[in-house]
Scaffold this motif. Structure first.
Motif, short mmCIF file in Angstrom:
data_model
loop_
_atom_site.label_atom_id
_atom_site.label_comp_id
_atom_site.label_asym_id
_atom_site.label_seq_id
_atom_site.Cartn_x
_atom_site.Cartn_y
_atom_site.Cartn_z
N GLN A 103 -0.19 -28.51 0.48
CA GLN A 103 0.27 -27.14 0.18
C GLN A 103 -0.19 -26.65 -1.20
N GLY A 104 -1.12 -27.37 -1.82
CA GLY A 104 -1.51 -27.04 -3.18
C GLY A 104 -2.92 -26.51 -3.29
N HIS A 105 -3.60 -26.89 -4.39
CA HIS A 105 -4.92 -26.35 -4.68
C HIS A 105 -5.96 -27.42 -5.02
N VAL A 106 -5.59 -28.68 -4.97
CA VAL A 106 -6.51 -29.75 -5.32
C VAL A 106 -7.58 -29.91 -4.23
N VAL A 107 -8.84 -29.93 -4.67
CA VAL A 107 -9.96 -30.16 -3.75
C VAL A 107 -10.75 -31.34 -4.26
N VAL A 108 -10.74 -32.43 -3.51
CA VAL A 108 -11.42 -33.66 -3.91
C VAL A 108 -12.91 -33.54 -3.60
N SER A 109 -13.74 -33.89 -4.57
CA SER A 109 -15.18 -33.78 -4.38
C SER A 109 -15.73 -34.97 -3.61
N TYR A 110 -16.88 -34.75 -2.98
CA TYR A 110 -17.57 -35.81 -2.27
C TYR A 110 -17.93 -36.95 -3.22
N GLU A 111 -18.43 -36.61 -4.40
CA GLU A 111 -18.85 -37.63 -5.36
C GLU A 111 -17.68 -38.51 -5.78
N ASP A 112 -16.53 -37.88 -6.06
CA ASP A 112 -15.36 -38.65 -6.49
C ASP A 112 -14.82 -39.51 -5.36
N ALA A 113 -14.82 -38.97 -4.16
CA ALA A 113 -14.34 -39.75 -3.00
C ALA A 113 -15.22 -40.98 -2.79
N LYS A 114 -16.52 -40.82 -2.94
CA LYS A 114 -17.44 -41.95 -2.77
C LYS A 114 -17.22 -42.99 -3.86
N THR A 115 -17.09 -42.53 -5.11
CA THR A 115 -16.90 -43.44 -6.24
C THR A 115 -15.64 -44.28 -6.07
#
Length: 267
Positions: A103-115
């Motif tokens: 319900q918020g605004h955080v968007v996880v990036s592809y690069e961070d998810a991979k790391t």
């Protein structure tokens, strides 16, 4: 075609009390896989318990929403708050109008998810002495995370949930029943009972066209950490009760369903 069923206990390593419940569900119930949250403080305790049962298939429950990351927080800025702790799933931006969890605004990036996925995989290996033969995501997922998972799977040859029903040269499809049955998801969130399973023909298991099928549960005991850090509380106790119920095992036997683990997906 004889159907095979992988029964996964998610969240292994969430807390010590929960870990004991997962092991009971393996020893006395139908669980065949324990999916380890390698970043959590109780992960070493989980691995210690599991080492007494070398046939238990440990996989990676990649966690981006509870506790602290394995990576340096500065390397994954889209995933952590000012204290270096993971944002909770409620703080993530919803992926669809039907998404009631995020319900918020955080968007996880592809690069961070991979790391962070690779970092948790390295921690998994350090704790267990081997790489997982499967990995998946915990609680919340996005297209960017699925992209990272698929790339890691292709590069390592390790099966992942993001493959869904795809078959590759080295991997068989493993059909995720939770993705295909709304009744299953509702039962998980309110607390499972044996009748839920039997009255829905295994939440679509009997009708599945796939040889290998996967079901996820959260069987465990509840302690203060679970109460303070999870929306699933009594549901975990109910899952434990169901998975250890002799009626469920009898139902599987009556329908000639073979229990297996993620070793079965490798050709």
């Amino acid at each position: 075609m004889k159907k095979k069923l992988i029964v996964v206990a998610d969240d292994f390593g969430f807390s010590e009390a929960y870990n004991y419940g997962v092991m009971k569900a393996y020893k006395e119930g139908i669980v065949t896989v324990a999916s380890l949250m390698s970043n959590m403080e109780a992960a070493p305790h989980a691995v210690k318990l599991a080492k007494e049962y070398p046939d238990l298939n440990l996989t990676q429950h990649t966690n981006f929403v509870s506790g602290y990351p394995v990576s340096d927080p500065h390397m994954i800025p889209s995933m952590v708050d000012e204290n270096g702790k993971f944002y909770r799933s409620v703080q993530w931006a919803p992926t669809s109008p039907l998404d009631t969890k995020c319900q918020g605004h955080v968007v996880v990036s592809y690069e961070d998810a991979k790391t962070e996925t690779l970092a948790q995989m390295a921690r998994f290996k350090a704790l267990t002495g081997h790489a997982p033969n499967h990995f998946e995501g915990h609680s919340a997922g996005t297209d960017a995370i699925n992209k990272a998972f698929l790339e890691i799977s292709e590069n390592t040859g390790i099966h992942c949930m993001a493959l869904l029903d795809k078959e590759t040269d080295s991997l068989k499809p493993a059909h995720e029943l939770v993705m295909a049955n709304n009744e299953y998801m509702l039962a998980l969130h309110r607390g499972m009972c044996v009748e839920d399973f039997i009255n829905t023909e295994g939440f679509g298991l009997l009708a599945s066209p796939y040889e290998i099928n996967v079901m996820h549960f959260h069987p465990g005991y509840v302690d203060a950490y679970i109460l303070d850090n999870s929306t699933l509380t009594i549901q975990r106790c109910r899952d434990l009760q169901v998975l250890c119920d002799s009626r469920l095992r009898s139902w599987l036997d009556d329908h000639n369903i073979e229990l297996t683990d993620y070793n079965a997906v490798y050709k």
